[in-house]
Scaffold this motif. Structure first.
Motif, PDB file in Angstrom:
ATOM      1  N   GLY A 251       0.770  -1.229   0.000  1.00 48.31           N
ATOM      2  CA  GLY A 251       0.000   0.000   0.000  1.00 48.31           C
ATOM      3  C   GLY A 251       0.801   1.279   0.000  1.00 48.31           C
ATOM      4  O   GLY A 251       0.228   2.380   0.014  1.00 48.31           O
ATOM      5  N   ARG A 252       2.115   1.196  -0.034  1.00 50.49           N
ATOM      6  CA  ARG A 252       2.933   2.404  -0.089  1.00 50.49           C
ATOM      7  C   ARG A 252       2.797   3.054  -1.466  1.00 50.49           C
ATOM      8  O   ARG A 252       2.865   2.375  -2.492  1.00 50.49           O
ATOM      9  CB  ARG A 252       4.394   2.054   0.169  1.00 50.49           C
ATOM     10  CG  ARG A 252       5.334   3.260   0.086  1.00 50.49           C
ATOM     11  CD  ARG A 252       6.781   2.819   0.224  1.00 50.49           C
ATOM     12  NE  ARG A 252       7.692   3.919  -0.005  1.00 50.49           N
ATOM     13  CZ  ARG A 252       9.021   3.795  -0.121  1.00 50.49           C
ATOM     14  NH1 ARG A 252       9.573   2.593  -0.020  1.00 50.49           N
ATOM     15  NH2 ARG A 252       9.771   4.850  -0.329  1.00 50.49           N
ATOM     16  N   VAL A 253       2.598   4.371  -1.482  1.00 54.50           N
ATOM     17  CA  VAL A 253       2.521   5.098  -2.750  1.00 54.50           C
ATOM     18  C   VAL A 253       3.928   5.283  -3.300  1.00 54.50           C
ATOM     19  O   VAL A 253       4.764   5.940  -2.684  1.00 54.50           O
ATOM     20  CB  VAL A 253       1.826   6.451  -2.575  1.00 54.50           C
ATOM     21  CG1 VAL A 253       1.867   7.246  -3.879  1.00 54.50           C
ATOM     22  CG2 VAL A 253       0.385   6.268  -2.124  1.00 54.50           C
ATOM     23  N   LEU A 254       4.177   4.699  -4.463  1.00 57.07           N
ATOM     24  CA  LEU A 254       5.501   4.769  -5.082  1.00 57.07           C
ATOM     25  C   LEU A 254       5.604   5.898  -6.088  1.00 57.07           C
ATOM     26  O   LEU A 254       6.646   6.535  -6.207  1.00 57.07           O
ATOM     27  CB  LEU A 254       5.820   3.438  -5.771  1.00 57.07           C
ATOM     28  CG  LEU A 254       5.784   2.189  -4.881  1.00 57.07           C
ATOM     29  CD1 LEU A 254       6.040   0.937  -5.718  1.00 57.07           C
ATOM     30  CD2 LEU A 254       6.792   2.298  -3.747  1.00 57.07           C
ATOM     31  N   GLU A 255       4.519   6.132  -6.839  1.00 56.43           N
ATOM     32  CA  GLU A 255       4.529   7.166  -7.869  1.00 56.43           C
ATOM     33  C   GLU A 255       3.118   7.685  -8.083  1.00 56.43           C
ATOM     34  O   GLU A 255       2.142   6.961  -7.836  1.00 56.43           O
ATOM     35  CB  GLU A 255       5.032   6.619  -9.213  1.00 56.43           C
ATOM     36  CG  GLU A 255       6.411   6.029  -9.222  1.00 56.43           C
ATOM     37  CD  GLU A 255       6.765   5.410 -10.569  1.00 56.43           C
ATOM     38  OE1 GLU A 255       6.233   5.891 -11.600  1.00 56.43           O
ATOM     39  OE2 GLU A 255       7.553   4.459 -10.587  1.00 56.43           O
ATOM     40  N   THR A 256       3.005   8.917  -8.554  1.00 59.02           N
ATOM     41  CA  THR A 256       1.730   9.447  -9.042  1.00 59.02           C
ATOM     42  C   THR A 256       1.978  10.146 -10.374  1.00 59.02           C
ATOM     43  O   THR A 256       3.012  10.800 -10.552  1.00 59.02           O
ATOM     44  CB  THR A 256       1.101  10.446  -8.049  1.00 59.02           C
ATOM     45  OG1 THR A 256       2.008  11.520  -7.816  1.00 59.02           O
ATOM     46  CG2 THR A 256       0.746   9.764  -6.739  1.00 59.02           C
ATOM     47  N   HIS A 257       1.036   9.982 -11.301  1.00 60.74           N
ATOM     48  CA  HIS A 257       1.176  10.565 -12.641  1.00 60.74           C
ATOM     49  C   HIS A 257      -0.150  11.216 -13.040  1.00 60.74           C
ATOM     50  O   HIS A 257      -1.137  10.501 -13.258  1.00 60.74           O
ATOM     51  CB  HIS A 257       1.550   9.486 -13.655  1.00 60.74           C
ATOM     52  CG  HIS A 257       2.842   8.802 -13.345  1.00 60.74           C
ATOM     53  ND1 HIS A 257       4.059   9.318 -13.703  1.00 60.74           N
ATOM     54  CD2 HIS A 257       3.101   7.635 -12.682  1.00 60.74           C
ATOM     55  CE1 HIS A 257       5.024   8.511 -13.296  1.00 60.74           C
ATOM     56  NE2 HIS A 257       4.467   7.487 -12.672  1.00 60.74           N
ATOM     57  N   PRO A 258      -0.226  12.540 -13.104  1.00 59.10           N
ATOM     58  CA  PRO A 258      -1.452  13.211 -13.543  1.00 59.10           C
ATOM     59  C   PRO A 258      -1.874  12.744 -14.938  1.00 59.10           C
ATOM     60  O   PRO A 258      -1.035  12.531 -15.814  1.00 59.10           O
ATOM     61  CB  PRO A 258      -1.063  14.693 -13.548  1.00 59.10           C
ATOM     62  CG  PRO A 258       0.076  14.783 -12.599  1.00 59.10           C
ATOM     63  CD  PRO A 258       0.838  13.492 -12.749  1.00 59.10           C
TER      64      PRO A 258
END
Length: 303
Positions: A251-258
């Motif tokens: 559940g760790r957020v590794l990346e976000t991409h709009p």
């Protein structure tokens, strides 16, 4: 590294695309309100109509034999799309009652079809009514005679949406995606027991709400080659906006991409090296592609 999204399909008259899947050569995805499946050829750039009369089919998935299955919301069933043009009903009843409006599905290496079964009244005739008193995850198990038997596997969901099986086949990821204030939108991980039942889930991530609206949780998701969860989530109404989020299995957020679409609906990986991401969207009916530095996992196991 940010993704550079390329628009492949502009908004059509019916503005909801969903369910992208890769068969080793083409991308297939659903055009829900138009009741059709479209096919995109990355080599030629051709976008063609592959199947019509799909009755509001939403999510798609291949099994290990390369057969294409879909969530036929309008027909309240799971169907198989045979090469000869037939749409074969696989599952449409549970405990003698009509199921709801299947939304998304995942097929494991045993051929079992796990699918979410919320109630989307906009995808059925106005005369249709819910017969089940729950909105759960169901499973259709293949039998020796070619039939399937249905089983309810979750007893704690209110609006299950995206669904995914972990790389090691031991965990079922489920997006709990209500749009009601006070009800959390969660990414859940259910351990899959040897007998096919599910253990108590772990909440991997929770979306909140603000003064504007609730934050939109996950709609669809896929896996990268490392087993990370790559999910479409967010919207223009509240929160950080529409995006693709990459979660570790814990559940760790590794990346976000709009994403350049108000409501991304689903995604998959494809291409010769599985490093192209394909993204569908609601409200705009678009298809995008973007290059990614790491390969995705082949979810159709015959590829």
């Amino acid at each position: 590294m940010p993704w550079n999204f390329e628009l492949l399909m502009k908004p059509p008259a019916a503005p909801l695309t969903e369910g992208p899947v890769w068969d080793g050569e083409h991308i297939y995805f659903t055009h829900i309100q138009a009741s059709r499946i479209l096919r995109y050829d990355p080599k030629s750039g051709a976008l063609t109509e592959w199947r019509t009369g799909t009755n509001f089919t939403n999510g798609l998935a291949f099994d290990a034999k390369g057969r294409l299955f879909g969530c036929c919301s309008g027909g309240r069933s799971i169907v198989r799309f045979d090469p000869d043009g037939r749409n074969v009903t696989i599952a449409d009843r549970l405990d003698g009652k009509n199921i709801n409006t299947p939304n998304d599905l995942a097929i494991d290496r045993k051929g079992r079809i796990w699918f979410t079964n919320p109630w989307n009244e906009g995808n059925v005739a106005k005369t249709e009514r819910e017969e089940l008193d729950h909105k759960s995850v169901l499973r259709a198990d293949p039998q020796a005679d070619g039939s399937y038997t249905g089983t309810r596997v979750t007893f704690d969901t209110t609006k299950p949406n995206g669904i995914l099986i972990s790389k090691d086949q031991r965990t079922l990821y489920v997006a709990e995606s209500s749009f009601t204030r006070g009800i959390a939108r969660e990414l859940r991980a259910y351990p899959i027991r040897e007998d096919g039942s599910l253990g108590t889930y772990t909440t991997l991530f929770t979306w909140g709400e603000d003064a504007k609206d609730v934050h939109r949780g996950i709609d669809g998701m896929t896996l990268d080659a490392d087993g990370n969860i790559v999910a479409t989530n967010g919207w223009e109404l509240s929160g950080p906006g529409p995006m693709i989020t990459v979660f570790s299995p814990t559940g760790r957020v590794l990346e976000t991409h709009p994403v350049p679409a108000n409501r991304p609906t689903n995604c998959c990986f494809g291409g010769p090296d599985m490093t192209t991401a394909w993204v569908t969207a609601s409200g705009t009916g678009k298809l995008y592609k973007a290059r990614w530095p790491r390969p995705g996992l082949k979810l159709n196991y015959n590829a």
